[in-house]
Design a protein around this motif. Structure first.
Motif, PDB file in Angstrom:
ATOM      1  N   SER A  30       0.834  -1.203   0.000  1.00 30.90           N
ATOM      2  CA  SER A  30       0.000   0.000   0.000  1.00 30.90           C
ATOM      3  C   SER A  30       0.871   1.258   0.000  1.00 30.90           C
ATOM      4  O   SER A  30       0.619   2.204  -0.745  1.00 30.90           O
ATOM      5  N   TYR A  34       0.775   0.295  -4.596  1.00 28.80           N
ATOM      6  CA  TYR A  34       0.318  -0.846  -5.378  1.00 28.80           C
ATOM      7  C   TYR A  34      -1.197  -0.950  -5.287  1.00 28.80           C
ATOM      8  O   TYR A  34      -1.754  -0.906  -4.197  1.00 28.80           O
ATOM      9  N   THR A  35      -1.862  -1.082  -6.432  1.00 27.54           N
ATOM     10  CA  THR A  35      -3.321  -1.155  -6.447  1.00 27.54           C
ATOM     11  C   THR A  35      -3.831  -2.402  -7.173  1.00 27.54           C
ATOM     12  O   THR A  35      -5.021  -2.524  -7.428  1.00 27.54           O
ATOM     13  N   GLY A  36      -2.936  -3.332  -7.480  1.00 28.26           N
ATOM     14  CA  GLY A  36      -3.329  -4.550  -8.187  1.00 28.26           C
ATOM     15  C   GLY A  36      -3.945  -5.583  -7.260  1.00 28.26           C
ATOM     16  O   GLY A  36      -4.232  -5.299  -6.085  1.00 28.26           O
ATOM     17  N   PRO A  37      -4.124  -6.788  -7.765  1.00 26.47           N
ATOM     18  CA  PRO A  37      -4.719  -7.846  -6.955  1.00 26.47           C
ATOM     19  C   PRO A  37      -3.817  -8.242  -5.784  1.00 26.47           C
ATOM     20  O   PRO A  37      -2.592  -8.134  -5.877  1.00 26.47           O
ATOM     21  N   THR A  38      -4.431  -8.704  -4.714  1.00 24.55           N
ATOM     22  CA  THR A  38      -3.679  -9.125  -3.530  1.00 24.55           C
ATOM     23  C   THR A  38      -2.878 -10.382  -3.868  1.00 24.55           C
ATOM     24  O   THR A  38      -3.424 -11.333  -4.419  1.00 24.55           O
ATOM     25  N   ASP A  44       4.934 -14.490  -3.215  1.00 22.09           N
ATOM     26  CA  ASP A  44       4.434 -13.600  -4.269  1.00 22.09           C
ATOM     27  C   ASP A  44       4.525 -12.145  -3.825  1.00 22.09           C
ATOM     28  O   ASP A  44       4.940 -11.269  -4.595  1.00 22.09           O
ATOM     29  N   LEU A  48       6.825  -9.148  -5.488  1.00 26.43           N
ATOM     30  CA  LEU A  48       6.164  -7.929  -5.930  1.00 26.43           C
ATOM     31  C   LEU A  48       6.782  -6.700  -5.258  1.00 26.43           C
ATOM     32  O   LEU A  48       7.053  -5.687  -5.908  1.00 26.43           O
TER      33      LEU A  48
END
Length: 70
Positions: A30, A34-38, A44, A48
Motif C-alpha cells: 500500500s 500498489y493497487t493490483g490484486p492481492t 508472491d 512484488l
C-alpha cells in the motif's frame, strides 16, 4: 518414537512458501502505491515488493540524472 516434522527456518525460501501475505507486506504494498490484486502467498508478495522497490529506485535515478542536466 517418531521425529516431529522440521520447519524451515524463519526467513528461508521454504518458510515463505504457501502462507498468505503478512499484514506488514500488505502495508508495504500500500505504501508503495500498489493497487493490483492481492498476492496469494508471502513469496508472491515478496517478489512484488522487490519489483516495486526496484522500479522506484530506477525512477529516482532517472529523475536524478535529469536534474543534473539542467
Amino acid at each position: 518414537p517418531s521425529e516431529a516434522p522440521r520447519r524451515a527456518p524463519v526467513g528461508s525460501k521454504a518458510a515463505v512458501g504457501t502462507d498468505g501475505p503478512t499484514k506488514a507486506q500488505l502495508g508495504l504494498l500500500s505504501a508503495l502505491k500498489y493497487t493490483g490484486p492481492t498476492p496469494n502467498t508471502k513469496a508472491d508478495a515478496s517478489r512484488l515488493i522487490d519489483t516495486l522497490k526496484k522500479a522506484q529506485q530506477d525512477l529516482d535515478a532517472a529523475k536524478s540524472s535529469d536534474e543534473e542536466i539542467f
